[in-house]
Motif scaffolding. Structure first.
Motif, PDB file in Angstrom:
ATOM      1  N   VAL A 162     -30.234 -29.193  46.454  1.00  0.00           N
ATOM      2  CA  VAL A 162     -30.868 -28.294  45.491  1.00  0.00           C
ATOM      3  C   VAL A 162     -30.192 -26.932  45.494  1.00  0.00           C
ATOM      4  CG1 VAL A 162     -33.085 -29.474  45.766  1.00  0.00           C
ATOM      5  CG2 VAL A 162     -32.580 -27.460  47.163  1.00  0.00           C
ATOM      6  N   ILE A 163     -30.479 -26.164  44.418  1.00  0.00           N
ATOM      7  CA  ILE A 163     -30.060 -24.774  44.321  1.00  0.00           C
ATOM      8  C   ILE A 163     -31.067 -23.911  45.093  1.00  0.00           C
ATOM      9  CG2 ILE A 163     -29.600 -22.854  42.759  1.00  0.00           C
ATOM     10  CD1 ILE A 163     -27.594 -25.109  42.520  1.00  0.00           C
ATOM     11  N   VAL A 187     -27.127 -20.295  46.705  1.00  0.00           N
ATOM     12  CA  VAL A 187     -26.354 -21.241  47.509  1.00  0.00           C
ATOM     13  C   VAL A 187     -26.802 -22.666  47.209  1.00  0.00           C
ATOM     14  CG1 VAL A 187     -25.921 -19.596  49.380  1.00  0.00           C
ATOM     15  CG2 VAL A 187     -27.992 -21.013  49.419  1.00  0.00           C
ATOM     16  N   VAL A 188     -26.066 -23.621  47.786  1.00  0.00           N
ATOM     17  CA  VAL A 188     -26.401 -25.048  47.670  1.00  0.00           C
ATOM     18  C   VAL A 188     -26.994 -25.487  49.001  1.00  0.00           C
ATOM     19  CG1 VAL A 188     -25.526 -27.361  47.250  1.00  0.00           C
ATOM     20  CG2 VAL A 188     -24.560 -25.430  46.008  1.00  0.00           C
ATOM     21  N   VAL A 189     -28.171 -26.117  48.944  1.00  0.00           N
ATOM     22  CA  VAL A 189     -28.896 -26.493  50.156  1.00  0.00           C
ATOM     23  C   VAL A 189     -29.068 -28.019  50.191  1.00  0.00           C
ATOM     24  CG1 VAL A 189     -31.006 -26.204  51.499  1.00  0.00           C
ATOM     25  CG2 VAL A 189     -30.124 -24.293  50.124  1.00  0.00           C
ATOM     26  N   MET A 226     -20.539 -22.006  50.014  1.00  0.00           N
ATOM     27  CA  MET A 226     -20.357 -21.949  48.571  1.00  0.00           C
ATOM     28  C   MET A 226     -21.436 -21.043  47.976  1.00  0.00           C
ATOM     29  SD  MET A 226     -20.682 -25.014  45.766  1.00  0.00           S
ATOM     30  CE  MET A 226     -19.353 -25.940  46.464  1.00  0.00           C
ATOM     31  N   VAL A 227     -20.998 -19.899  47.428  1.00  0.00           N
ATOM     32  CA  VAL A 227     -21.924 -18.939  46.812  1.00  0.00           C
ATOM     33  C   VAL A 227     -21.753 -19.043  45.304  1.00  0.00           C
ATOM     34  CG1 VAL A 227     -22.584 -16.519  46.607  1.00  0.00           C
ATOM     35  CG2 VAL A 227     -21.806 -17.427  48.812  1.00  0.00           C
ATOM     36  N   LEU A 228     -22.866 -19.328  44.592  1.00  0.00           N
ATOM     37  CA  LEU A 228     -22.823 -19.523  43.149  1.00  0.00           C
ATOM     38  C   LEU A 228     -23.157 -18.216  42.436  1.00  0.00           C
ATOM     39  CD1 LEU A 228     -24.696 -22.947  42.909  1.00  0.00           C
ATOM     40  CD2 LEU A 228     -22.248 -22.528  43.190  1.00  0.00           C
ATOM     41  N   PRO A 229     -22.613 -18.020  41.227  1.00  0.00           N
ATOM     42  CA  PRO A 229     -22.945 -16.824  40.464  1.00  0.00           C
ATOM     43  C   PRO A 229     -24.440 -16.790  40.114  1.00  0.00           C
ATOM     44  CG  PRO A 229     -21.009 -17.914  39.571  1.00  0.00           C
ATOM     45  CD  PRO A 229     -21.606 -18.855  40.558  1.00  0.00           C
ATOM     46  N   GLU A 230     -24.965 -15.594  40.015  1.00  0.00           N
ATOM     47  CA  GLU A 230     -26.355 -15.414  39.622  1.00  0.00           C
ATOM     48  C   GLU A 230     -26.565 -16.007  38.239  1.00  0.00           C
ATOM     49  OE1 GLU A 230     -30.189 -14.606  40.111  1.00  0.00           O
ATOM     50  OE2 GLU A 230     -28.699 -14.028  41.627  1.00  0.00           O
TER      51      GLU A 230
END
Length: 838
Positions: free
Chosen positions: A49-50, A101-103, A146-150
């Motif tokens: 999940v996100i 992040v991705v969890v 892995m850090v995703l854009p807002e």
């Protein structure tokens, strides 16, 4: 070329229900090679999940930095005690509170069968895992989370579709004549042909703003033969800290490239998208105008791979007032590279001549994504369109102002080719109507001046430098129709145009050796000093005079072989090293001997006949005279046992006699009379266990054991045996016509004789004397025993032969048989002092 299907569908409307396998089949049908179909993150299962990091607690009581994070994962995924939130232990340092992040939640399974579960560690309960790209199978980046854009997705959403899990990538091998398919644009165009749908050309995307105030960086071309088009776009005020958008980084990773920074990622992305290589310079590091020119004597350049390269006068360079700043179409220089402080960018896009880039890349042993494309031919007019696409992306994601573009272009004439309208039909032997020919030519981007003419005048598209003559147009017409639409037809051989007797003999040799238990080994025909040293071949040996290659595959093997033994020895060593102890190999192939007066390097500038027609007789004679002698040899090598041990008895080890028998097998296959005699042989043979192989009075090879030192130096088993002979010489001396004899109905008379001779007398010589003395009644002679010992005395040996006599028209009398036997013994006595044992 790795093709993500989700990216490809942006440019061509492939039917939604079309499977990746079917799409791959369509690409294969047009001439591409499908290596594999990869599903990104296909091993990941379970809840992914996100999430958003709410708090980060540093755990300082441990030897390495550890953090305990409270992560929001959505109300439906939270822990029962903390609704919507999970506590997770993580060692990465590249994220802060507030990052998306991705969890992976408990129950998820990551690549490598890594199962996620709730567990206690470092004094905390870790209820999931915050993932990196490599942990998800998305790429090799394991430097951090892995850090995703807002705003990428809602917290708690399924992360799979967001990060590209399940996306399909086609790994396609692009043949040298289809360099235009080293891009999404090229592959999309091929699929558009196949599915009959329009192409949305990425080169036509124009989101570049009008030029702002300022002066763009100047450029010039001093060598229009090597560079026909050069453009330079200038962007100032760029933000070097701006990150690459996630979608771009994801596509680069799926395409096999590592994201670096926004400026580098944009140039790589547009190259993959359009096929046009680009290079970004830090404009503030440039001094004066950029000029494309040839290298000058003594110039050097340190390229981006930190190698200082000495330049050749044939190298095409990108330069400024200081000197070289890049190898054209291959790699930029270190002094002007983009870095973390770059705010002003000069974006290069150009067209370089394929041959110039290919030679320069090989000269410096430097292959890059750019050189691979330029070597195969890039669209001659694409440069300004691709750089506009890249500049638009840089401005959209990194800010700054677009100042403008400078450029230089050489006059260019379109490539036109004339082709008879019925030529494709005549070549393929199938009906290809004129309308279909024109339709397919236009489908690949060509322009047909008069579709109704008997001779079509076709203008090739700018992205197809491979189309230069009618045969290329025929290939395009047939390729788009599908090669499988051409029915297979076996050619009819005309009488007298089959295999020559020499070719048939070579095939018989291969079949005979295979039937005798040998396995054919095909080795590279390249050797070096180390290979000949291992065989103990002395420095003054003629086999050391190698024909040297101008561009060898390996510096350790720069020459063409003069003997088959190095390749056979290397293959034997490899098999033995991998546990195969009983090995019998053979090879038939050419060796290369310099002619008298011919130099190892050959001729530096051989004559180049015109390709407009068949070379003249004088041209062919001159070219043939430059070639080395290339006789066909056959060789074998044996080690271990030729027969295994079993209930029938012990194993039968391979010995020198087996190598000699292989030579007899070869001679028998072609109908040659082979004589085996004792003789001195050069390295690598054992001096006392080797035989000369003689045909028509000439030595054509040797068979026996390899010298012990050779076996040791080459890493071979002890008592390894081998054979090599000149097969062309054996075939030339053979009698291929076999005269059949009738079935003999009269009985054979058997006589055995034992002869004592000096121990240094060759068996073959005694056998030859018996045959000459026995006369025409002798049918066969065979040695069946050799004895040395007290009964025959020191320095002597006893040879026992089985003689068989027969007449075709009568039963032989005892007197006739006895006379023939006595005559044979007398001939052996006269020639070699043989004494018959009682």
């Amino acid at each position: 070329m790795r093709i993500p299907l989700s990216w490809l569908r942006e440019y061509v409307d492939v039917p939604a229900d079309e499977t990746p396998e079917r799409i791959g089949e369509r690409l294969v049908a047009v001439g591409l090679e499908l290596e594999e179909i990869v599903t990104v993150g296909g091993e990941v299962t379970g809840p992914l999940v996100i999430g958003r990091v709410l708090e980060v607690e540093e755990l300082t009581e441990f030897k390495k930095p550890i953090r305990f994070c409270r992560v929001e994962v959505g109300p439906e995924h939270g822990h029962p005690d903390t609704p919507g939130v999970r506590g997770i232990v993580c060692g990465a340092r590249n994220f802060v509170a507030g990052d998306v992040v991705v969890v992976a939640l408990p129950g998820a399974v990551l690549p490598g069968d890594f199962r996620i579960a709730s567990r206690e560690t470092y004094g905390k309960v870790s209820d999931g895992m915050i993932c990196s790209e490599r942990e998800l199978g998305l790429g090799d980046d394991h430097n951090g989370i892995m850090v995703l854009p807002e705003g990428t997705a809602e917290i708690g959403d399924d992360a799979g579709p967001v990060i590209g899990l399940g996306d399909v990538v086609l790994d396609v091998a692009v043949t040298p004549d289809m360099g235009f398919c080293l891009s999404m644009r090229g592959v999309a165009r091929e699929l558009a042909h196949q599915y009959g749908v329009p192409l949305r050309d990425p080169a036509e995307i124009d989101d570049l703003p009008a030029p702002d105030a300022g002066t763009p960086h100047e450029c010039a071309i001093d060598d229009l033969d090597g560079c026909s088009l050069f453009t330079l776009r200038t962007i100032v005020g760029f933000d070097p800290t701006a990150p690459s958008p996630y979608w771009m980084r994801r596509r680069l990773v799926m395409s096999g490239m590592r994201p670096v920074s926004l400026a580098v990622d944009v140039t790589n992305y547009v190259m993959l998208e359009t096929g046009q290589p680009l290079h970004a310079f830090d404009q503030r590091k440039l001094q004066g105008a950029i000029v494309v020119r040839r290298a000058r004597a003594g110039e050097k350049l340190e390229t981006l791979d930190h190698v200082v390269r000495t330049l050749s006068a044939d190298d095409l360079l990108i330069t400024d007032d200081r000197g070289p700043i890049g190898l054209a179409g291959t790699m930029g220089g270190l002094d002007t590279e983009i870095d973390d402080d770059t705010v002003d960018i000069a974006l290069e896009a150009a067209h370089f001549t394929p041959a110039v880039v290919a030679r320069m890349s090989r000269r410096h042993k430097l292959s890059s994504e750019a050189s691979r494309r330029f070597e195969r031919g890039v669209d001659t007019v694409l440069a300004p369109y691709a750089s506009a696409r890249a500049a638009g992306l840089l401005l959209a994601h990194g800010g700054g102002r677009y100042v403008g573009m400078t450029g230089v272009e050489a006059p260019r004439e379109p490539v036109t080719v004339e082709m008879a309208a019925d030529l494709p039909a005549r070549v393929a032997g199938i009906d290809v109507p004129r309308a279909v020919v024109v339709e397919r030519l236009e489908a690949v981007g060509a322009t047909v001046a008069d579709p109704d003419a008997d001779v079509l005048v076709v203008t090739a598209p700018t992205w197809r430098p491979d189309i230069t003559d009618p045969a290329d147009l025929v290939e395009e017409v047939l390729r788009l129709g599908g090669y499988d639409a051409i029915p297979p037809t076996l050619p009819q051989a005309r009488a007298g145009y089959g295999l020559t007797e020499s070719q048939r003999a070579r095939r018989r040799v291969g079949r005979a050796l295979a039937a005798a238990g040998y396995v054919e080994a095909l080795a590279y025909p390249f050797v070096g000093d180390a290979d000949l040293d291992a065989l103990g071949i002395p420095a003054d040996d003629e086999r050391r005079r190698l024909l040297l290659l101008a561009n060898p595959l390996s510096d350790e093997q720069p020459g063409m072989r003069t003997t088959l033994l190095p390749g056979l020895v290397a293959t034997l060593r490899r098999n033995v090293g991998r546990g195969t102890s009983d090995v019998a190999l053979f090879e038939a192939g050419s060796v290369f001997h310099l002619r008298e007066g011919q130099q190892p390097r050959g001729v530096t500038a051989p004559p180049r006949p015109s390709v407009a027609g068949r070379p003249s007789h004088d041209d062919l004679t001159a070219l043939t005279g430059l070639l080395p002698e290339q006789p066909l040899h056959v060789g074998v090598v044996l080690a271990g046992n030729v027969a295994p041990a079993g209930w029938w008895g012990g194993a039968q080890p391979a010995v020198w006699a087996d190598a000699v028998e292989a030579a007899r097998t070869v001679a028998g296959a072609v109908g040659a009379d082979l004589q085996v005699r004792k003789g001195a042989a050069p390295a690598p043979w054992h001096p006392g266990r080797v035989a000369e192989l003689v045909v028509a009075g000439a030595v054509v090879g040797f068979a026996g054991e390899l010298a012990p030192r050779v076996c040791e130096d080459a890493g071979l088993p002890k008592r390894t045996s081998a054979m090599e002979l000149d097969l062309d010489a054996v075939i030339a001396a053979a009698t291929p016509v076999v005269t059949a004899t009738g079935v003999l109905t009269f009985p054979v008379a058997k006589e055995d004789v034992a002869l004592v001779v000096a121990s240094d007398v060759a068996v073959s010589d005694v056998e030859a004397a018996l045959v000459s003395g026995a006369g025409p009644l002798l049918e066969s002679v065979r040695l069946f025993d050799v004895y040395t010992g007290e009964q025959v005395g020191e320095g002597s040996k006893s040879l026992a032969f089985a003689l068989r006599f027969r007449a075709p028209d009568r039963t032989l009398t005892v007197e006739e048989v006895g006379a023939a036997r006595d005559s044979a013994v007398a001939a052996a006595a006269a020639a070699h002092g043989a004494v018959q044992r009682a």
